[in-house]
Design an enzyme around this catalytic site. Structure first.
Site, short mmCIF file in Angstrom:
data_model
loop_
_atom_site.label_atom_id
_atom_site.label_comp_id
_atom_site.label_asym_id
_atom_site.label_seq_id
_atom_site.Cartn_x
_atom_site.Cartn_y
_atom_site.Cartn_z
N SER A 100 0.85 -1.18 0.00
CA SER A 100 0.00 0.00 0.00
C SER A 100 0.89 1.24 0.00
O SER A 100 2.11 1.14 -0.01
CB SER A 100 -0.90 0.01 1.23
OG SER A 100 -0.10 0.22 2.38
N LYS A 101 0.27 2.38 0.02
CA LYS A 101 1.01 3.64 0.07
C LYS A 101 1.99 3.67 1.22
O LYS A 101 3.11 4.13 1.10
CB LYS A 101 0.02 4.81 0.23
CG LYS A 101 -0.29 5.51 -1.06
CD LYS A 101 -0.26 7.03 -0.89
CE LYS A 101 0.32 7.72 -2.11
NZ LYS A 101 -0.50 7.60 -3.30
N ARG A 102 1.53 3.14 2.34
CA ARG A 102 2.33 3.19 3.55
C ARG A 102 3.32 2.02 3.66
O ARG A 102 4.20 2.01 4.50
CB ARG A 102 1.42 3.20 4.79
CG ARG A 102 1.03 4.59 5.22
CD ARG A 102 -0.36 4.63 5.84
NE ARG A 102 -1.31 5.27 4.94
CZ ARG A 102 -2.18 4.61 4.15
NH1 ARG A 102 -2.25 3.31 4.17
NH2 ARG A 102 -2.97 5.26 3.35
#
Ligand code: GLU
Length: 292
Positions: A244-246
């Site tokens: 994911s983005k994180r």
């Protein structure tokens, strides 16, 4: 042999995820592997709160950057509302679907009751025609439309990646197929589209395995041929959690910004879950030739 038709059907709600790109690569390669195979792009934009034009542009530019050329599309679901309505009306007429007037509060209470009894929360069919004979239609409530899921039997398919998968119909409840505002739900729109667009192979993330039995029941109710399904394990980050983005770097266009070549990204993603012996570098033409 029947025509091979694949599609990538992203929801335009943010960046273009690497997982979407990999699915698109496999769909593209599979279609290009066969003479006359077709690859389609469909934008699943029915989530009006989260869909943006910017995200649509990112998908279209991402496909262009990766040189994943499609034969049809982009087809937008929001342009097809009349078609979904037409199918819903037919289903209502045939008794394949029904109007449900249950309120949010009512359904929440039902859910709590079921949780307290430690049973799996599911809609109890209270607005199935046979269960509401003589019950007045409540005023001021716009009904949703539910699909009448079969009560018994098993839904099985032979997944091209995971092998045979089965679900009992007793595990499924009557799915909402259209909301009060006339917007179809994902599971319904995806089936109507894949039928209309004659998709022969549905290739997508394994996060959709739980949706597949519901969709197969819809295909059968609509008298349509069930396509082949190939679910792809999700791409995980270094900590083994979903990318994911994180967690890791999930956005396709960030790789462009960092200076990666599109050929390199396609090559790398293709090998995340597929391979041709030890061949590490190959062209897209080779990928299409080898990918079966
Ligand atoms: N819009 C869905 C998604 O982005 C498509 C799933 C499918 O391919 O059926 O996950």
């Amino acid at each position: 042999m029947k025509e091979i038709r694949t599609r990538i059907a992203p929801s335009p709600t943010g960046m273009m995820h690497l997982g979407t790109a990999r699915t698109a690569i496999y769909c593209w390669a599979y279609a290009r592997h066969f003479v006359g195979g077709k690859f389609l792009l469909r934008i699943e934009d029915t989530d009006q709160e989260r869909s943006t034009q910017e995200a649509v542009d990112v998908i279209i530019n991402g496909m262009k950057w990766l040189e994943l050329d499609y034969d049809e599309g982009p087809i937008y679901q929001m342009d097809r509302l009349n078609r979904y309505k037409e199918v819903v009306d037919m289903m209502l007429e045939k008794g394949l679907a029904y109007k449900c007037y249950a309120t949010k509060e009512e359904l929440e209470a039902l859910r709590e009751e079921q949780m307290a009894k430690k049973i799996k929360p599911r809609y109890d069919g209270r607005w199935r025609p046979e269960n509401c004979v003589g019950r007045p239609i409540p005023e001021g409530i716009t009904p949703v439309i539910r699909f009448r899921n079969p009560d018994t039997g098993t839904v099985t398919w032979n997944d091209m990646v995971y092998g045979p998968i089965s679900f009992e119909n007793t595990e499924l409840d009557d799915l909402v197929i259209m909301r009060g505002d006339g917007i179809p739900t994902y599971n319904f729109a995806v089936v109507v589209d894949d039928i209309d667009m004659k998709v022969s192979h549905v290739v997508r993330g394994a996060d959709h395995i739980n949706n597949t039995p519901r969709q197969i029941n819809l295909y059968k109710a609509l008298g349509a041929e069930v396509p082949e399904f190939a679910h792809l394990p999700l791409i995980n980050g270094p900590d083994n959690r979903k990318l994911s983005k994180r967690n890791g770097d999930a956005s396709v266009m960030d790789y462009e910004k960092k200076g990666y070549l599109p050929e390199a990204l396609v090559n790398y993603l293709a090998r995340l879950g597929w391979g041709h012996g030890n061949d590490e570098k190959f062209t897209k033409a080779q990928l299409a030739e080898w990918f079966d």
